[in-house]
Motif scaffolding. Sequence first.
Motif, PDB file in Angstrom:
ATOM      1  N   LEU A 145       0.909  -1.045  -0.101  1.00  0.00           N
ATOM      2  CA  LEU A 145       0.210  -0.034   0.034  1.00  0.00           C
ATOM      3  C   LEU A 145       0.778   1.108   0.063  1.00  0.00           C
ATOM      4  CD1 LEU A 145      -2.595   1.586   0.568  1.00  0.00           C
ATOM      5  CD2 LEU A 145      -2.278   1.252   3.077  1.00  0.00           C
ATOM      6  N   LEU A 146       0.792   2.302  -0.845  1.00  0.00           N
ATOM      7  CA  LEU A 146       1.195   3.535  -0.988  1.00  0.00           C
ATOM      8  C   LEU A 146       0.431   4.538  -0.357  1.00  0.00           C
ATOM      9  CD1 LEU A 146       3.469   5.554  -1.640  1.00  0.00           C
ATOM     10  CD2 LEU A 146       2.224   5.762  -3.896  1.00  0.00           C
ATOM     11  N   ARG A 147       0.633   4.957   0.989  1.00  0.00           N
ATOM     12  CA  ARG A 147      -0.067   5.723   1.702  1.00  0.00           C
ATOM     13  C   ARG A 147       0.339   6.912   2.005  1.00  0.00           C
ATOM     14  NH1 ARG A 147      -1.331   3.248   6.608  1.00  0.00           N
ATOM     15  NH2 ARG A 147       0.066   4.257   7.723  1.00  0.00           N
ATOM     16  N   LEU A 148      -0.252   8.265   1.278  1.00  0.00           N
ATOM     17  CA  LEU A 148       0.410   9.618   1.724  1.00  0.00           C
ATOM     18  C   LEU A 148       0.075   9.999   3.084  1.00  0.00           C
ATOM     19  CD1 LEU A 148       0.048  11.304  -1.921  1.00  0.00           C
ATOM     20  CD2 LEU A 148       2.331   9.926  -0.910  1.00  0.00           C
ATOM     21  N   ASP A 149       1.046  10.269   3.774  1.00  0.00           N
ATOM     22  CA  ASP A 149       0.748  10.938   5.050  1.00  0.00           C
ATOM     23  C   ASP A 149       0.682  12.555   4.831  1.00  0.00           C
ATOM     24  OD1 ASP A 149       0.454   8.388   6.029  1.00  0.00           O
ATOM     25  OD2 ASP A 149       2.245   8.764   7.291  1.00  0.00           O
ATOM     26  N   ASP A 150      -0.459  13.015   4.188  1.00  0.00           N
ATOM     27  CA  ASP A 150      -0.474  14.442   3.662  1.00  0.00           C
ATOM     28  C   ASP A 150      -1.413  15.224   4.521  1.00  0.00           C
ATOM     29  OD1 ASP A 150      -2.935  13.283   3.111  1.00  0.00           O
ATOM     30  OD2 ASP A 150      -3.066  14.040   1.208  1.00  0.00           O
ATOM     31  N   THR A 151      -1.327  15.205   5.963  1.00  0.00           N
ATOM     32  CA  THR A 151      -1.961  16.178   6.946  1.00  0.00           C
ATOM     33  C   THR A 151      -1.205  17.483   7.146  1.00  0.00           C
ATOM     34  OG1 THR A 151      -1.345  14.749   8.816  1.00  0.00           O
ATOM     35  CG2 THR A 151      -3.279  14.231   7.676  1.00  0.00           C
ATOM     36  N   ASP A 152      -0.229  17.396   6.721  1.00  0.00           N
ATOM     37  CA  ASP A 152       0.875  18.674   7.217  1.00  0.00           C
ATOM     38  C   ASP A 152       0.542  19.507   5.894  1.00  0.00           C
ATOM     39  OD1 ASP A 152       2.758  20.621   7.499  1.00  0.00           O
ATOM     40  OD2 ASP A 152       4.244  19.252   8.047  1.00  0.00           O
ATOM     41  N   THR A 153      -0.440  20.155   5.878  1.00  0.00           N
ATOM     42  CA  THR A 153      -0.773  21.035   4.798  1.00  0.00           C
ATOM     43  C   THR A 153       0.105  22.562   4.669  1.00  0.00           C
ATOM     44  OG1 THR A 153      -2.458  22.276   6.052  1.00  0.00           O
ATOM     45  CG2 THR A 153      -3.047  20.397   4.865  1.00  0.00           C
ATOM     46  N   ALA A 154       0.841  22.569   5.678  1.00  0.00           N
ATOM     47  CA  ALA A 154       1.742  23.912   5.731  1.00  0.00           C
ATOM     48  C   ALA A 154       2.989  23.564   4.794  1.00  0.00           C
ATOM     49  CB  ALA A 154       1.931  24.206   7.026  1.00  0.00           C
ATOM     50  N   ARG A 155       3.435  22.248   5.011  1.00  0.00           N
ATOM     51  CA  ARG A 155       4.699  22.095   4.401  1.00  0.00           C
ATOM     52  C   ARG A 155       4.610  20.889   3.028  1.00  0.00           C
ATOM     53  NH1 ARG A 155       8.925  19.242   7.112  1.00  0.00           N
ATOM     54  NH2 ARG A 155       7.166  18.077   8.120  1.00  0.00           N
ATOM     55  N   GLY A 156       3.282  20.531   2.858  1.00  0.00           N
ATOM     56  CA  GLY A 156       3.086  19.587   1.945  1.00  0.00           C
ATOM     57  C   GLY A 156       3.107  20.571   0.473  1.00  0.00           C
ATOM     58  N   ARG A 157       3.642  19.898  -0.670  1.00  0.00           N
ATOM     59  CA  ARG A 157       3.379  20.568  -1.988  1.00  0.00           C
ATOM     60  C   ARG A 157       3.058  19.544  -3.011  1.00  0.00           C
ATOM     61  NH1 ARG A 157       8.842  24.325  -2.145  1.00  0.00           N
ATOM     62  NH2 ARG A 157       8.580  25.402  -0.217  1.00  0.00           N
ATOM     63  N   PRO A 158       2.328  19.953  -4.007  1.00  0.00           N
ATOM     64  CA  PRO A 158       2.130  19.148  -5.065  1.00  0.00           C
ATOM     65  C   PRO A 158       3.225  18.620  -6.133  1.00  0.00           C
ATOM     66  CG  PRO A 158       0.506  21.181  -5.216  1.00  0.00           C
ATOM     67  CD  PRO A 158       1.779  21.299  -4.258  1.00  0.00           C
ATOM     68  N   GLU A 159       4.338  19.352  -5.950  1.00  0.00           N
ATOM     69  CA  GLU A 159       5.491  18.856  -6.582  1.00  0.00           C
ATOM     70  C   GLU A 159       6.251  17.767  -5.981  1.00  0.00           C
ATOM     71  OE1 GLU A 159       6.708  22.900  -5.223  1.00  0.00           O
ATOM     72  OE2 GLU A 159       4.867  22.048  -5.663  1.00  0.00           O
ATOM     73  N   TYR A 160       6.013  17.857  -4.345  1.00  0.00           N
ATOM     74  CA  TYR A 160       6.714  16.636  -3.640  1.00  0.00           C
ATOM     75  C   TYR A 160       5.734  15.437  -3.901  1.00  0.00           C
ATOM     76  CZ  TYR A 160       9.479  20.411  -1.386  1.00  0.00           C
ATOM     77  OH  TYR A 160      10.266  21.361  -1.214  1.00  0.00           O
ATOM     78  N   GLU A 161       4.537  15.540  -4.101  1.00  0.00           N
ATOM     79  CA  GLU A 161       3.834  14.313  -4.348  1.00  0.00           C
ATOM     80  C   GLU A 161       3.989  13.568  -5.365  1.00  0.00           C
ATOM     81  OE1 GLU A 161      -0.985  13.332  -4.689  1.00  0.00           O
ATOM     82  OE2 GLU A 161      -0.529  14.750  -3.697  1.00  0.00           O
ATOM     83  N   GLN A 162       4.059  14.605  -6.678  1.00  0.00           N
ATOM     84  CA  GLN A 162       4.264  13.994  -7.831  1.00  0.00           C
ATOM     85  C   GLN A 162       5.584  13.455  -7.926  1.00  0.00           C
ATOM     86  OE1 GLN A 162       2.122  13.712 -10.298  1.00  0.00           O
ATOM     87  NE2 GLN A 162       3.832  12.320 -11.398  1.00  0.00           N
ATOM     88  N   GLY A 163       6.605  13.972  -6.965  1.00  0.00           N
ATOM     89  CA  GLY A 163       8.138  13.495  -6.963  1.00  0.00           C
ATOM     90  C   GLY A 163       8.093  12.073  -6.583  1.00  0.00           C
ATOM     91  N   ILE A 164       7.205  11.930  -5.456  1.00  0.00           N
ATOM     92  CA  ILE A 164       7.233  10.537  -4.878  1.00  0.00           C
ATOM     93  C   ILE A 164       6.805   9.622  -5.753  1.00  0.00           C
ATOM     94  CG2 ILE A 164       5.841   9.161  -3.367  1.00  0.00           C
ATOM     95  CD1 ILE A 164       5.802  11.605  -1.290  1.00  0.00           C
ATOM     96  N   TYR A 165       5.600   9.822  -6.532  1.00  0.00           N
ATOM     97  CA  TYR A 165       4.998   8.951  -7.724  1.00  0.00           C
ATOM     98  C   TYR A 165       6.391   8.278  -8.814  1.00  0.00           C
ATOM     99  CZ  TYR A 165       0.509  10.188  -5.917  1.00  0.00           C
ATOM    100  OH  TYR A 165      -0.486  10.556  -5.102  1.00  0.00           O
ATOM    101  N   ASP A 166       6.951   9.621  -9.260  1.00  0.00           N
ATOM    102  CA  ASP A 166       7.884   9.497 -10.229  1.00  0.00           C
ATOM    103  C   ASP A 166       9.013   8.663  -9.607  1.00  0.00           C
ATOM    104  OD1 ASP A 166       6.240  11.370 -11.785  1.00  0.00           O
ATOM    105  OD2 ASP A 166       7.466  12.965 -11.438  1.00  0.00           O
ATOM    106  N   ASP A 167       9.693   9.191  -8.536  1.00  0.00           N
ATOM    107  CA  ASP A 167      10.731   8.435  -8.045  1.00  0.00           C
ATOM    108  C   ASP A 167      10.484   7.110  -7.891  1.00  0.00           C
ATOM    109  OD1 ASP A 167      12.406  10.420  -8.141  1.00  0.00           O
ATOM    110  OD2 ASP A 167      12.073  11.161  -6.051  1.00  0.00           O
ATOM    111  N   LEU A 168       9.194   6.718  -7.377  1.00  0.00           N
ATOM    112  CA  LEU A 168       8.997   5.048  -7.169  1.00  0.00           C
ATOM    113  C   LEU A 168       8.994   4.346  -8.538  1.00  0.00           C
ATOM    114  CD1 LEU A 168       6.536   5.197  -3.980  1.00  0.00           C
ATOM    115  CD2 LEU A 168       8.823   4.839  -4.010  1.00  0.00           C
ATOM    116  N   ARG A 169       8.185   4.906  -9.346  1.00  0.00           N
ATOM    117  CA  ARG A 169       8.254   4.268 -10.743  1.00  0.00           C
ATOM    118  C   ARG A 169       9.577   4.297 -11.459  1.00  0.00           C
ATOM    119  NH1 ARG A 169       3.028   7.822 -11.322  1.00  0.00           N
ATOM    120  NH2 ARG A 169       1.398   6.273 -10.814  1.00  0.00           N
TER     121      ARG A 169
END
Length: 449
Positions: A37-61
């Motif tokens: 399971l890939l689960r994003l712990d994304d409740t830290d809205t102050a520091r979270g950014r869309p580019e970091y989320e996309q970076g996770i997908y890109d790096d894992l793939r």
Amino acid sequence: MVKVRFAPSPTGYLHVGNARAALVNFLFARHEGGQLLLRLDDTDTARGRPEYEQGIYDDLRWLGIEWDEQARQSDRLARYEEVAEALKKTGRLYPCFENEDELAAKRAALIRRKLPPVYDRAALAMTAEQRAAAEANGKTPYWRFKLSDEAVSWNDLVLGGRNIKLATVSDPVLIRADGTPLYTFTSVVDDADMGITHIIRGEDHVSNTAVQIDLFRAVARAPVPRFAHLPLISGGDGEKLSKRIGSISLKSLRKDGIEPAAITAYLARLGTSKDTAPLPLSELAAQFSLSDFSRSPPRFDAAQLLGLNRKLLHHMPYEAVRDRLPEGAGPDFWESVRGNLDLLSEARRWWAVARGEITTPALPGAALPVIEAALASLPAEMTPQSWKGWTAAIATATGAKGKELYQPLRLALTGEEHGPEMAPLLSLMGSARAARRLSACVAASAHPG
């Protein structure tokens, strides 16, 4: 069925420590015939950014890590609230009103008395009237989980037996005053709801495990997952790796030309007694075992990673790299240079040598006869077979041999002291380009400066 999870926070780019956790979970799941399971712990809205989320997908793939299911904590806020309300009704989640200064003063007083700085549960002694008065005065409660008065034991699949007395631990804060749930809480609720059977993560989470086991028992009827904590990777200076060390982020390694297969092969066996080898993920999964990991922190060795990368490149077929080579570079070019590459990015330099421009070197006067003879006897058409006959003619004309013959030619034609075999490289270069470089070298050497 075995089910594990990789749960990154999209608050930065993945580094090798993250990649190792993701990879070990992936290999364990595949070895056991289970799910990841890939689960994003994304409740830290102050520091979270869309580019970091996309970076996770890109790096894992990019690494070849596939997940069977995906979730994000920001979609589950209603569920956390539901579980929190249930804990409040049983008295396991209780409101607190102390501010940071008051808590710091309590901790300091305990330390002066040489006692562990554990929260004193003063909030539990408050009456309903006192709580109402505190809220009427503008205080908003945050919520702590009341730990059991017992010891928690578990057999860690990497570190071995562990036992922690909960009396030595402060009741953890699960809900902030603004209503935001904290990691300790959300992680346990998710693991319980999503059927996680094994939690494989870094050793820095060991201190959370006893608390999470106690919380898990309070919120779920399912069996508590089994735990495996990997000793943290240290850098060259022995310090823990951090997301903020850009030089060892996956993004940086990718940009530098490190092959994903080199990274996975290296990280899969980092901290084990098994030799690192450039094996595919399927083979790494077939041979995977948590029992192979040592309890000592492994050291990240960039030289060893580079060595693996070199081995992979030297045997990599053209089809595997064609889309990443300079435009126009074909199989003949790849075959001629791959044996001299540490990083794929270095191929661009050799393409410039073969088909572009180089900096003309000035050679010592003793080398000039070799270059002049080379220019005079240059074949009209260069093939891989031309090199042997051409150098023989130069040797006959000048009497030069060995390093005295070959080193000036390599420098004049490539601008480099070392590199791929000259025969195929010269064929790619062509006679006209070789003639221009030899002439320029004669001029530069005859009139240095």
